[in-house]
Design an enzyme around this catalytic site. Structure first.
Site, PDB file in Angstrom:
ATOM      1  N   ASP A 114      -4.098  -1.205  -0.378  1.00  0.00           N
ATOM      2  CA  ASP A 114      -5.318  -1.657   0.686  1.00  0.00           C
ATOM      3  C   ASP A 114      -6.744  -1.103   0.068  1.00  0.00           C
ATOM      4  O   ASP A 114      -7.485  -1.726   0.623  1.00  0.00           O
ATOM      5  CB  ASP A 114      -4.648  -1.274   2.000  1.00  0.00           C
ATOM      6  CG  ASP A 114      -4.264   0.159   2.071  1.00  0.00           C
ATOM      7  OD1 ASP A 114      -4.576   1.086   1.300  1.00  0.00           O
ATOM      8  OD2 ASP A 114      -3.603   0.384   3.156  1.00  0.00           O
ATOM      9  N   ARG A 138       7.086   6.823  -4.963  1.00  0.00           N
ATOM     10  CA  ARG A 138       7.620   7.353  -3.683  1.00  0.00           C
ATOM     11  C   ARG A 138       7.111   6.406  -2.481  1.00  0.00           C
ATOM     12  O   ARG A 138       5.942   6.225  -2.471  1.00  0.00           O
ATOM     13  CB  ARG A 138       7.400   8.638  -3.529  1.00  0.00           C
ATOM     14  CG  ARG A 138       6.017   9.329  -3.138  1.00  0.00           C
ATOM     15  CD  ARG A 138       5.825  10.686  -3.247  1.00  0.00           C
ATOM     16  NE  ARG A 138       5.477  10.679  -4.834  1.00  0.00           N
ATOM     17  CZ  ARG A 138       4.315  10.586  -5.022  1.00  0.00           C
ATOM     18  NH1 ARG A 138       3.264  10.159  -4.512  1.00  0.00           N
ATOM     19  NH2 ARG A 138       3.845  10.600  -6.274  1.00  0.00           N
ATOM     20  N   SER A 162       0.741  -1.238   0.103  1.00  0.00           N
ATOM     21  CA  SER A 162      -0.180   0.016   0.013  1.00  0.00           C
ATOM     22  C   SER A 162       0.883   1.529  -0.014  1.00  0.00           C
ATOM     23  O   SER A 162       0.830   2.038   1.013  1.00  0.00           O
ATOM     24  CB  SER A 162      -1.121  -0.087   0.989  1.00  0.00           C
ATOM     25  OG  SER A 162      -1.741  -1.106   0.993  1.00  0.00           O
TER      26      SER A 162
HETATM   27  C1  GLC Z   1      -0.703   5.972   2.163  1.00  0.00           C
HETATM   28  C2  GLC Z   1      -0.407   5.155   0.804  1.00  0.00           C
HETATM   29  C3  GLC Z   1      -1.574   4.570   0.028  1.00  0.00           C
HETATM   30  C4  GLC Z   1      -2.259   3.855   1.140  1.00  0.00           C
HETATM   31  C5  GLC Z   1      -2.605   4.523   2.458  1.00  0.00           C
HETATM   32  C6  GLC Z   1      -3.270   3.825   3.245  1.00  0.00           C
HETATM   33  O1  GLC Z   1      -1.321   6.896   1.630  1.00  0.00           O
HETATM   34  O2  GLC Z   1       0.380   5.950  -0.189  1.00  0.00           O
HETATM   35  O3  GLC Z   1      -1.022   3.688  -0.833  1.00  0.00           O
HETATM   36  O4  GLC Z   1      -3.321   3.302   0.686  1.00  0.00           O
HETATM   37  O5  GLC Z   1      -1.477   5.119   3.065  1.00  0.00           O
HETATM   38  O6  GLC Z   1      -2.526   2.833   3.960  1.00  0.00           O
END
Ligand code: GLC
Length: 493
Positions: free
Chosen positions: A210, A172, A157
């Protein structure tokens, strides 16, 4: 189906009668700084909609709006056994999910602690550790089975550009991660190489965010779900758009323009240009001191990782200005990120009018004695930070609904802030009511309901692996045109 349930009593404001004038003034200034009124919320929503569109355009914008190649919702009849791996911020979870074909499932799972040093360690360490955990899981759950290749839904995630469902180039790191040699690279071959080195018979079938997993898992059990959101260490959302609304895919795909496409928004990056969000000097400080300044502007005002830090920075500032903790040693408060969102929850949940639990908490954690008026300020501050987080989160949900013309739906939500932070759900629902003007509707009947989700990183990942294998069997695309995938993957080598 889960509803928000009976409304909990609103946060008890308590009496401020005995709070001296100088502290009352500070409280009032904090209220001005941290309150997002309905007019401001609406301005944010309007700007948000434009930024969502921009992210889908060829030119692109701050919000990545990543096509995930999840192009079907489950119909509930999916069957089979799949592995799912969730690389969260604090733990690694491996699951074996059996889809039962009747909107139901069985799940077996193991959690492995992820040492905090790993967040800033080396890339090899990370992938080897993940491969070891998968191996340990297989050894304990399938000790005598030999080598048949298993399909894995890998929930990773972080913002990854995907040319197909199984790959993802990390744009990133977010959420405080800072591991060298991963940004700009496809994470799937790195994990598969580690699995190969260790002879673990697993193929990555799908790389999943996620939020996408949460949306799909929640839709599996509740077909009214049209969006998945995470309010945890980070914050983000996924929803279904349609290929014809995604100009940046033009020429890259062989898909009917009406094909649905799940979009991982990565909305944590909303307003990185600082046009509309009401940032305080404390938000600016969090950003400047973070490993990735000028990124994730929205997330840094909302997500669990930052709520405690905001509270800490305000406390220290007020102390330095001589308003609180006079003549006390505040060394214990000086360590960055030493306070997490659970401390704010505890402050908000102190049931006593004189906040004696907060007194005990500050004595035991920081060796700081607090006066009752100080505790009232600390509590008001926690309420303000928690409420701002919930209201801004709701602005994101409202923006997606308005962009898509959705007037009624369920939103599957997960994450520690959503599940555990006191009043977060009610405050978010109130903010949606303010934005949409649901003045005469009782909360139980609000048309857009943000409600606890099914397990996205386990069940959602397994479902997406199942849906992907099905598409592949039917000869349907699971990514861009093959020649484009090839070209882009060469560019990333
Ligand atoms: C951050 C990550 C994203 C994820 C979110 C919640 O924003 O970049 O990919 O979905 O956290 O975990």
């Amino acid at each position: 189906m889960v509803h928000l349930g009976p409304k909990k009593p609103p946060s008890r404001k308590g009496s401020m009668a005995d709070v001296p004038r100088d502290l009352l003034e500070q409280i009032s200034q904090l209220e001005t700084l941290f309150t997002v009124d309905t007019q401001k919320l609406n301005t944010i929503v309007d700007h948000f909609i434009k930024e969502l569109e921009k992210g889908l355009s060829k030119e692109g914008g701050s919000i990545p709006m990543i096509p995930t190649w999840v192009m079907t919702m489950p119909d509930g009849k999916e069957k089979g056994t799949y592995l799912a791996l969730d690389m969260g911020g604090t733990n690694l979870r491996v699951c074996e999910v059996e889809l039962l074909g009747n909107r139901d499932f069985d799940i077996t799972q193991s959690k492995y602690h992820m040492p905090p040093e790993m967040k800033t360690g080396s890339s090899e360490q990370l992938w080897d550790y993940i491969a070891d955990c998968l191996q340990a899981f297989l050894q304990s759950h399938h000790p005598n089975e030999a080598g048949e290749e298993l399909s894995l839904g890998f929930t990773f995630s972080y913002p990854c550009s995907q040319t197909a469902i199984h790959n993802g180039v990390l744009q990133r790191w977010t959420k405080g991660f800072d591991i060298d040699n991963v940004e700009g690279h496809d994470v799937q071959p790195m994990l598969e190489a580690a699995l190969k080195r260790k002879n673990v018979p697993i193929t990555v079938t799908a790389l999943i965010n996620d939020t996408t997993g949460t949306m799909v898992a929640s839709n599996y059990t509740d077909p009214e779900t049209q969006m998945g959101v995470i309010f945890g260490t980070g914050c983000n959302a996924a929803y279904f758009d349609v290929v014809k609304n995604i100009p940046k895919l033009e020429g890259l795909v062989d898909l009917d323009p009406e094909t649905p496409m799940a979009i991982n928004c990565e909305w944590g990056a909303f307003d990185n240009e600082h046009v509309v969000l009401p940032r305080t000097k404390y938000d600016v400080q969090i950003d400047e001191d973070s490993p990735r300044p000028n990124q994730q502007a929205f997330e840094k005002m909302i997500a669990g990782l930052y709520l405690g830090e905001l509270h800490r920075l305000v406390m220290l500032d007020l102390h330095e200005q001589g308003f609180i903790f006079e003549n006390q040693n505040v060394e214990g408060l000086k360590k960055p990120y030493s306070i997490d969102a659970s401390l704010l929850s505890q402050i908000e949940e102190d049931p006593f009018e004189n906040l004696t639990e907060v007194e005990d908490l500050f004595m035991s954690r920081f060796n700081i004695h607090t006066t009752e008026p100080e505790r009232k300020l600390l509590r008001r501050l926690a309420e303000l930070i928690g409420t701002r987080s919930a209201r801004l989160s709701a602005a994101g949900v409202a923006a997606i609904c308005k962009k898509m013309g959705i007037e009624k739906c369920h939103v599957g939500a997960d994450g520690s802030v959503f599940n555990k932070y006191p009043h977060f759900q009610e405050r978010g629902a109130q903010a949606l009511a303010d934005i949409f003007g649901w003045n005469d509707i009782p909360p139980a009947h609000y048309p857009i309901k943000v409600q606890p989700a099914e397990d996205g990183s386990g069940v959602g990942a397994a479902l997406i692996a199942a849906l992907t294998l099905k598409r592949m069997k039917e000869g349907l695309p699971v990514g861009m045109k093959p020649e484009i995938i090839e070209k882009l993957s060469l560019e990333h080598k």
